[in-house]
Design an enzyme around this catalytic site. Structure first.
Site, PDB file in Angstrom:
ATOM      1  NE  ARG A   1     -13.884   1.441  -8.537  1.00 34.71           N
ATOM      2  CZ  ARG A   1     -13.451   2.696  -8.544  1.00 34.71           C
ATOM      3  NH1 ARG A   1     -14.332   3.697  -8.558  1.00 34.71           N
ATOM      4  NH2 ARG A   1     -12.162   2.943  -8.498  1.00 34.71           N
TER       5      ARG A   1
ATOM      6  N   GLY B   1      -4.361  -4.629  -4.798  1.00 41.49           N
ATOM      7  CA  GLY B   1      -4.340  -5.938  -5.431  1.00 41.49           C
ATOM      8  C   GLY B   1      -5.060  -7.026  -4.662  1.00 41.49           C
TER       9      GLY B   1
ATOM     10  CE  LYS C   1     -11.469   1.268  -4.895  1.00 42.29           C
ATOM     11  NZ  LYS C   1     -11.540  -0.120  -5.406  1.00 42.29           N
TER      12      LYS C   1
ATOM     13  CB  CYS D   1      12.641  -4.067  28.014  1.00 44.61           C
ATOM     14  SG  CYS D   1      12.365  -5.460  29.101  1.00 44.61           S
TER      15      CYS D   1
ATOM     16  CG  HIS E   1       1.102  -6.743  -7.832  1.00 48.41           C
ATOM     17  ND1 HIS E   1       2.058  -7.571  -7.302  1.00 48.41           N
ATOM     18  CD2 HIS E   1       0.068  -6.760  -6.963  1.00 48.41           C
ATOM     19  CE1 HIS E   1       1.608  -8.084  -6.158  1.00 48.41           C
ATOM     20  NE2 HIS E   1       0.395  -7.617  -5.938  1.00 48.41           N
TER      21      HIS E   1
ATOM     22  NE  ARG F   1      -5.051   4.205  -3.952  1.00 51.04           N
ATOM     23  CZ  ARG F   1      -5.229   2.997  -4.453  1.00 51.04           C
ATOM     24  NH1 ARG F   1      -6.104   2.191  -3.911  1.00 51.04           N
ATOM     25  NH2 ARG F   1      -4.553   2.586  -5.493  1.00 51.04           N
TER      26      ARG F   1
ATOM     27  CE1 TYR G   1      12.492   1.524  29.565  1.00 45.94           C
ATOM     28  CE2 TYR G   1      12.119   2.800  31.556  1.00 45.94           C
ATOM     29  CZ  TYR G   1      12.538   1.634  30.939  1.00 45.94           C
ATOM     30  OH  TYR G   1      12.983   0.581  31.683  1.00 45.94           O
TER      31      TYR G   1
ATOM     32  CB  SER H   1      11.698  -3.135  32.748  1.00 44.31           C
ATOM     33  OG  SER H   1      11.779  -3.239  31.353  1.00 44.31           O
TER      34      SER H   1
ATOM     35  CG  MET I   1     -10.471  -7.577  -1.898  1.00 46.59           C
ATOM     36  SD  MET I   1     -11.703  -7.033  -0.747  1.00 46.59           S
ATOM     37  CE  MET I   1     -10.682  -6.786   0.686  1.00 46.59           C
TER      38      MET I   1
HETATM   39  P1  ADP Z   1      -8.439  -1.142  -7.235  1.00 46.78           P
HETATM   40  O1  ADP Z   1      -8.933  -0.971  -5.861  1.00 46.78           O
HETATM   41  O2  ADP Z   1      -7.743  -2.427  -7.476  1.00 46.78           O
HETATM   42  O3  ADP Z   1      -7.684   0.045  -7.710  1.00 46.78           O
HETATM   43  P2  ADP Z   1     -10.737  -0.124  -8.596  1.00 46.78           P
HETATM   44  O4  ADP Z   1     -12.052  -0.429  -7.997  1.00 46.78           O
HETATM   45  O5  ADP Z   1     -10.180   1.193  -8.344  1.00 46.78           O
HETATM   46  O6  ADP Z   1      -9.733  -1.257  -8.141  1.00 46.78           O
HETATM   47  O7  ADP Z   1     -10.867  -0.383 -10.127  1.00 46.78           O
HETATM   48  C1  ADP Z   1      -9.765  -0.464 -10.943  1.00 46.78           C
HETATM   49  C2  ADP Z   1      -9.967   0.366 -12.187  1.00 46.78           C
HETATM   50  O8  ADP Z   1     -11.157   0.018 -12.843  1.00 46.78           O
HETATM   51  C3  ADP Z   1     -10.114   1.846 -11.932  1.00 46.78           C
HETATM   52  O9  ADP Z   1      -8.895   2.463 -11.801  1.00 46.78           O
HETATM   53  C4  ADP Z   1     -10.807   2.302 -13.172  1.00 46.78           C
HETATM   54  O10 ADP Z   1      -9.854   2.505 -14.189  1.00 46.78           O
HETATM   55  C5  ADP Z   1     -11.667   1.144 -13.517  1.00 46.78           C
HETATM   56  N1  ADP Z   1     -13.040   1.415 -13.114  1.00 46.78           N
HETATM   57  C6  ADP Z   1     -13.648   1.132 -11.951  1.00 46.78           C
HETATM   58  N2  ADP Z   1     -14.915   1.563 -11.949  1.00 46.78           N
HETATM   59  C7  ADP Z   1     -15.114   2.164 -13.133  1.00 46.78           C
HETATM   60  C8  ADP Z   1     -16.214   2.827 -13.726  1.00 46.78           C
HETATM   61  N3  ADP Z   1     -17.368   2.984 -13.101  1.00 46.78           N
HETATM   62  N4  ADP Z   1     -16.052   3.315 -14.960  1.00 46.78           N
HETATM   63  C9  ADP Z   1     -14.884   3.181 -15.599  1.00 46.78           C
HETATM   64  N5  ADP Z   1     -13.807   2.558 -15.118  1.00 46.78           N
HETATM   65  C10 ADP Z   1     -13.924   2.069 -13.876  1.00 46.78           C
HETATM   66 MG    MG Z   2      -8.323   1.826  -7.842  1.00 45.45          MG
HETATM   67 MG    MG Z   3      -7.012  -4.099  -8.438  1.00 44.42          MG
END
Ligand code: ADP
Ligand code: MG
Ligand code: MG
Length: 875
Positions: free
Chosen positions: A93, A102, A23, A831, A455, A337, A851, A764, A104
């Protein structure tokens, strides 16, 4: 100078993924590209590892660097963190090297407190927005950082909506939100015995610590093990200034893919919600709108959005999964991503992108996860049966494939049922990360709530599990374990079928059929075959398995286990006679009766393989495996065989071993009873001669002597094999070549491989036994304690599933080098179970094996893994 632990977004780029996490690296890259990204900074994965090395404390130098970066961010934003009037708010984040959906959770609106919430209400003239942001922050902070159950807060919100007679949170007023905030703070105080933290710095540091901590929560550990992610990667933390999608009707938030992640079609695919924040879209709070309607809602924003989406896809040369927010009509990107996709979509996208000229064939090969192909190698519904079936309802086709099985309502029940051998369909109101093990166990997943990006949908697509979601007509009672649909009630254990490609749900067990490799799949696999250097064989004991494997592209058999044939109902009495024989003469008589049956087996296999190489292993398991052990069974068998109970019992007792895995088995059997090896050799050679004569295939049988640890024992058994084989060939008066080799599965054989190679024409690697003997624990017992090892991070993976490259792999390497030093043209393969595991295949490629051999359904996986290994590390 101390080490740099914190990077501003403007200081990084996409190549720094290991340090900044996926990220963070992509936020930096997008910043560099000049896209509208709310600025921020990334605390590195090294800081996470340091946190653990230091005994779960954030080092002073890391804290200092965070503060310094925050000061820079304040300057960029033109706002002060902790200001009482117009404060800088941030999100915190997590972000590891690879996305872990999902695993963290993100905290939004951090920096708010009782005073600044008023300030924001004033300065924005939007008190509803201010209190909505604050209540979200309190809930997320309490849940993620303080581990107070989310449901406590949700209940308050639900009650508020009910008392106001509204359905959605977006309909609540400023005053309502203010009341919600007050109640949330009460919950916090009741749970924690203190007030909700008001100091923004304390909030921030607690949130950073929570992200580090979450790297080792049980869900993350399970996910890592499933996905081959080592525990020492760590997670980065991104601190980013907030932009707000919850400011009213010209604000919103959404997620989108540049192509359809289920089918691979080239079309924008996504959803958004007006006046919403963060995870509202994926959490299914309200039903989101399709991204395509954004064109009417906000044409300018839509155009800009599409431009950026196209730019990103071209830049990354891959389908992108993007998150965005619109604040008062202004668009911001928050994440991009490479998008998770079904195998079908992955193949279509890879092939399309080659046709579009965006990537070349070799690049395309890296775009598909080998393990994902598994999805396409699994059954679809039998077309005729499907025609007769009537769907009871239709949900969203979230992850394609066909699944039929018994319904279970909790992850735990699903897991237990799977272990008991059931086909399982997991039915839930909605899924959450706690359900992961149940989702893994399920053939299919059905949810009542949630959209295409819920999810359940995201995780199911990642795993290639069939999933239908958002089937709102279902009335479900998870506690009492039943649901009703179209007037029918289904209880735990009742059969249903799901079609993840159409969304149809059926109230019956619909038969499924075998898949075929055609279309994009076939074209893609041709590219893989063109590139790879490693050959791929299969482990097959029957003509049927051998045929399936050939259809999936197997180039030979790496392992045929002859004992499997001995267990068949019509054979086992003859095998038992052989075991109970008192003299060699008697034993030979019993073996003579087995000979035509074994020969028939081999004829079937040679014919199925149409001249491709076939390695056949001589009898391996200890003999007592063929005898009963309970007195009642012994009595019955004695009667059948016309001997006394005592006599049979005495034989069973005499064959008892304290540690059968290390007992009288493998080549040791042939040392004691050479006539067994003679019979098997005769069967192999006679079968080869016959098939050669009848079908014209030029067969070179490879006879494999198992469990060798000393060259002299190989030499002894080999002499029996060679003498017999030569005799048979002479009798028949034909020309036939054959090879004699061995399995390397005892550490002693690996370290004396130069000597072994004097006798063996091929090796093998039997990495199941080799792993067992190297670790000194058995495959069957390891399950009992490996969980403890994962939890304490002593081992990250099951070494029986993924080759332990450090230990077992080193032995394989030593044996490879030593074997080749004696016999440069020695043929080398593997194997064990590992032959179909992509990371192990890559290892085999890198050390120069000829192989890998794996079960038929994993052949395409191994073919692709071998091709990827060659692209990454040409040999
Ligand atoms: P995940 O890895 O679970 O997708 P993110 O870190 O991407 O978690 O955060 C989930 C959501 O939170 C993002 O898709 C976005 O909508 C919102 N978010 C995160 N950071 C910001 C920010 N700085 N401003 C506005 N929304 C945010
Ligand atoms: Mg996200
Ligand atoms: Mg999340």
């Amino acid at each position: 100078m101390s080490k740099k632990y914190v990077y501003m977004f403007s200081e990084g780029d996409a190549s720094m993924r290991n340090l900044l996490g996926g990220k963070g690296a992509n936020l930096a890259e997008m910043t560099k590209m000049g896209l509208p990204i709310p600025q921020g900074f990334t605390v590195t994965t090294e800081a996470c590892n340091k946190y653990y090395e230091d005994g779960e404390v954030i080092a002073g130098e890391v804290v200092e660097q965070i503060k310094a970066s925050l000061a820079k961010l304040e300057e960029i934003a033109g706002k002060k963190f902790g200001d009482s009037k117009n404060p800088l708010l941030v999100s915190v984040r997590s972000g590891a090297r690879v996305s872990m959906p999902g695993m963290m959770d993100t905290i939004l609106n951090l920096g708010l407190n009782d005073i600044s919430v008023e300030g924001i209400a004033e300065s924005t003239q939007n008190p509803r927005f201010a209190y909505d942001s604050y209540r979200r922050f309190i809930q997320m902070f309490s849940d993620v950082v303080m581990e107070i159950a989310k449901s406590k807060f949700e209940k308050v919100l639900d009650e508020m909506k009910e008392s106001k007679g509204v359905k959605y949170d977006s309909e609540l007023t400023a005053e309502d939100m203010k009341n919600v905030v007050a109640k949330f703070k009460e919950i916090y105080k009741a749970e924690k015995g203190e007030d909700f933290p008001q100091d923004p710095y304390a909030q921030l540091m607690a949130a950073v610590r929570a992200v580090f901590r979450s790297w080792n929560n049980p869900r993350a550990i399970v996910y890592r093990r499933m996905n081959d992610i080592p525990s020492n990667w760590g997670t980065a933390v991104n601190v980013q200034m907030m932009v707000f999608g919850n400011m009213g009707e010209t604000s919103g938030t959404g997620v989108a893919f540049t192509r359809n992640p289920a089918t691979g079609d080239k079309e924008i695919f996504g959803e958004y919600l007006i006046n919403a924040q963060g995870e509202d879209v994926v959490a299914g709070i309200r039903t989101p709108k399709s991204i395509k309607t954004l064109e009417e809602d906000m044409p300018e924003v839509y155009k800009q959005f599409m431009d950026i989406a196209n730019t990103l896809e071209k830049h990354y040369k891959d389908m992108q999964d993007m998150e965005f927010t619109i604040e008062n009509g202004k668009l911001f990107f928050l994440q991009t991503r490479s998008g998770k996709r079904t195998a079908k979509a992955a193949l279509k996208i890879a092939v399309d992108m080659v046709d579009e000229g965006l990537i070349n064939e070799e690049e395309a090969l890296l775009k598909v996860e080998p393990k994902q192909l598994d999805q396409l190698l699994h059954p679809t519904f039998d077309a005729d049966a499907l025609k007769k079936a009537k769907p009871l309802g239709k949900g969203l086709p979230a992850s394609p494939g066909a699944a039929a099985g018994k319904v279970y309502f909790t992850a735990e029940d699903a897991k237990n049922a799977k272990e008991a051998g059931e086909r399982v369909i997991l039915v839930r109101l909605e899924t959450s990360p706690e359900d992961i093990e149940g989702m893994v166990a399920a053939e299919g997943i059905l949810t009542v709530r949630g959209g295409m990006t819920s999810h359940a949908a995201v995780v199911a697509r990642g795993m290639g599990t069939c999933c239908v979601c958002g089937l709102g007509e279902i009335k479900i009672n998870e506690e009492e374990k039943y649901f009703t649909l179209a007037g029918q009630t289904f209880h735990e254990g009742d059969y249903i079928s799901l079609d993840g490609s159409t969304g149809n749900v059926y109230g019956e067990d619909i038969p499924t059929v075998k898949p075929e490799i055609t279309g994009n799949f076939a074209r893609f696999m041709e590219w893989a075959d063109k590139v790879r250097k490693l050959k791929v064989r299969t482990n097959a004991d029957t003509p049927k398995d051998a045929k399936t494997a050939v259809e999936f592209g197997a180039e030979g058999i790496g392992l045929t286990r002859t004992e499997h044939m001995f267990f068949e109902e019509d054979r086992i009495p003859k095998v038992r006679k052989m075991i109970l024989a008192k003299t060699e003469e008697e034993r030979r008589k019993a073996l003579d009766a087995l000979l035509p049956l074994q020969k028939g087996d081999f004829i079937g296999i040679f014919e199925a393989m149409e001249g491709r190489p076939v390695t056949i292993r001589l009898l391996d398991p200890p003999l007592h495996e063929f005898l009963p052990h309970e007195d009642d069974d012994i009595r019955e068998l004695a009667k059948d065989m016309g001997i006394t109970f005592e006599e049979l019992k005495a034989t069973v007792v005499s064959l008892h071993e304290f540690n059968p895995m290390m007992g009288h088995r493998g080549c040791r059997l042939a040392v004691s009873y050479p006539e067994i090896a003679e019979m098997q050799t005769r069967a192999i050679i006679e079968a080869a001669i016959e098939v050669k004569k009848n079908k014209g295939y030029d067969i070179v049988p490879e006879i494999m002597i198992p469990l060798v640890g000393e060259v002299k024992e190989l030499k002894f058994v080999k002499s029996v094999v060679v003498k017999t084989a030569d005799e048979v060939i002479k009798e028949a008066g034909v020309n036939l070549t054959y090879k004699v080799g061995t399995m390397i599965e005892i550490p002693r054989a690996a370290v004396t491989a130069d000597q072994i190679a004097e006798e063996a024409e091929f090796f093998s690697f039997g990495t199941n036994d080799l792993t067992q003997m190297t670790f000194g624990f058995s495959r069957d017992d390891a399950g009992k304690f490996l969980e403890d090892y994962y939890e304490k991070q002593i081992y990250d993976f099951d070494p029986f599933a993924k080759l332990d490259q450090t230990g077992v792999g080193e032995l394989v390497k030593i044996a490879t080098e030593k074997g080749r030093s004696t016999r440069p043209d020695i043929k080398l393969g593997i194997c064990g179970e590992h032959g179909g595991d992509p990371s192990s295949v890559e290892f085999c490629h890198n050390i120069g094996l000829d192989y890998v051999s794996c079960s038929p359904y994993r052949v395409p996986i191994a073919r692709l893994a071998a091709a990827q290994a060659q692209v990454k590390n040409p040999r």
